[in-house]
Design a protein around this motif. Structure first.
Motif, PDB file in Angstrom:
ATOM      1  N   SER A 104       0.834  -1.204   0.000  1.00 10.19           N
ATOM      2  CA  SER A 104       0.000   0.000   0.000  1.00 10.19           C
ATOM      3  C   SER A 104       0.865   1.249   0.000  1.00 10.19           C
ATOM      4  O   SER A 104       0.614   2.211  -0.727  1.00 10.19           O
TER       5      SER A 104
ATOM      6  N   GLY B 241      -1.396   4.286   2.703  1.00 15.00           N
ATOM      7  CA  GLY B 241      -1.446   3.846   4.090  1.00 15.00           C
ATOM      8  C   GLY B 241      -1.980   4.927   5.006  1.00 15.00           C
ATOM      9  O   GLY B 241      -2.780   4.664   5.915  1.00 15.00           O
TER      10      GLY B 241
ATOM     11  N   LEU C 122      -5.729   5.141   4.498  1.00 15.21           N
ATOM     12  CA  LEU C 122      -6.394   4.054   5.226  1.00 15.21           C
ATOM     13  C   LEU C 122      -6.457   4.365   6.715  1.00 15.21           C
ATOM     14  O   LEU C 122      -7.482   4.134   7.376  1.00 15.21           O
TER      15      LEU C 122
ATOM     16  N   GLU D 263      -9.571  -7.501   6.894  1.00 13.83           N
ATOM     17  CA  GLU D 263      -8.686  -7.242   5.757  1.00 13.83           C
ATOM     18  C   GLU D 263      -8.506  -8.542   4.983  1.00 13.83           C
ATOM     19  O   GLU D 263      -8.115  -9.557   5.552  1.00 13.83           O
TER      20      GLU D 263
ATOM     21  N   SER E 250      -0.650  -2.388   5.494  1.00 14.01           N
ATOM     22  CA  SER E 250      -2.000  -1.820   5.512  1.00 14.01           C
ATOM     23  C   SER E 250      -2.747  -2.181   6.782  1.00 14.01           C
ATOM     24  O   SER E 250      -3.525  -1.374   7.316  1.00 14.01           O
TER      25      SER E 250
ATOM     26  N   CYS F 108      -1.795   0.176   9.463  1.00 16.61           N
ATOM     27  CA  CYS F 108      -2.402   1.496   9.227  1.00 16.61           C
ATOM     28  C   CYS F 108      -3.867   1.490   9.667  1.00 16.61           C
ATOM     29  O   CYS F 108      -4.332   2.402  10.360  1.00 16.61           O
TER      30      CYS F 108
ATOM     31  N   ASP G  34      -9.060  -2.183  -3.179  1.00 25.07           N
ATOM     32  CA  ASP G  34      -7.816  -1.618  -3.700  1.00 25.07           C
ATOM     33  C   ASP G  34      -7.570  -2.035  -5.147  1.00 25.07           C
ATOM     34  O   ASP G  34      -8.174  -2.973  -5.654  1.00 25.07           O
TER      35      ASP G  34
END
Length: 206
Positions: A35, A40, A43, A57, A65, A68, A155
């Motif tokens: 990311s 990041g 996010l 996730e 990520s 984050c 994403d």
């Protein structure tokens, strides 16, 4: 580059995130999957605005990520992250264990389509960043478990510009094109594309 300018004027990544980024770019075979600093931070900001109790996730990679997203968790919050490749699972866990979120992040190894149905949770925030042809399947799988006004982030929805080609090539780009059309046509969600990095779909459940 606009992205580089934006990164320069954004808050710096912390020491552990910088270590993960440096390791990934210097030693991982697929560093383009990270990311990175600017996304990041986006996010992190989204998570801090939502203050989620439960985050899912799909696609851990090297753990950047997840760390984050974890920054916005409530005091009793948890983040479940799923990764298919065992080598990346172990690498990400080594970073998680050194973070202040070690007791908040639950790392799963295996196929997300098998694992998600076994997680008896109501999600406030879901981040999809795994097998591109499976995006529609992931969306349909998690949607019943996302609370009203919860969010799904997807994403790579530009897939390196591949979605803009007149004749889309490759299963990954074709999978993203199908997903983008699928999301565009739905009327039970609000959605907006953020032109950050490789494109981020921000989706709110009505």
């Amino acid at each position: 580059m606009v992205q580089e300018y934006a990164g320069a004027y954004s808050s710096a990544e912390d020491a552990l995130l910088k270590e993960i980024a440096d390791f990934t770019y210097n030693q991982h075979a697929d560093p383009q999957m990270l990311s990175g600093h600017l996304q990041g931070k986006v996010l992190e900001m989204i998570s801090c605005m939502i203050r989620p109790k439960r985050i899912l996730e799909i696609g851990t990679f090297t753990g950047y990520s997840a760390l984050c997203l974890a920054k916005g968790l409530t005091d009793d919050g948890q983040l479940h992250t799923i990764e298919l490749r065992e080598e990346d699972v172990q690498l990400a866990r080594s970073f998680f264990n050194r973070s202040v979120y070690a007791d908040k992040i639950i790392s799963h190894s295996g196929n997300a389509s098998d694992i998600i149905p076994k997680l008896n949770e109501t999600w406030d925030l879901v981040f999809i960043d795994a097998d591109k042809p499976a995006y529609i399947g992931y969306f349909n799988l998690v949607l019943p478990q996302v609370r009203k006004n919860g969010f799904i982030l997807a994403d790579n929805i530009f897939f390196h510009g591949g979605v803009l080609e007149e004749n889309v090539k490759g299963k990954n780009a074709k999978g993203i094109v199908a997903f983008n059309k699928f999301i565009k046509e739905r009327t039970d969600i609000e959605k907006v594309i953020l032109t950050i990095r490789d494109g981020l779909y921000l989706i709110r459940i009505l």
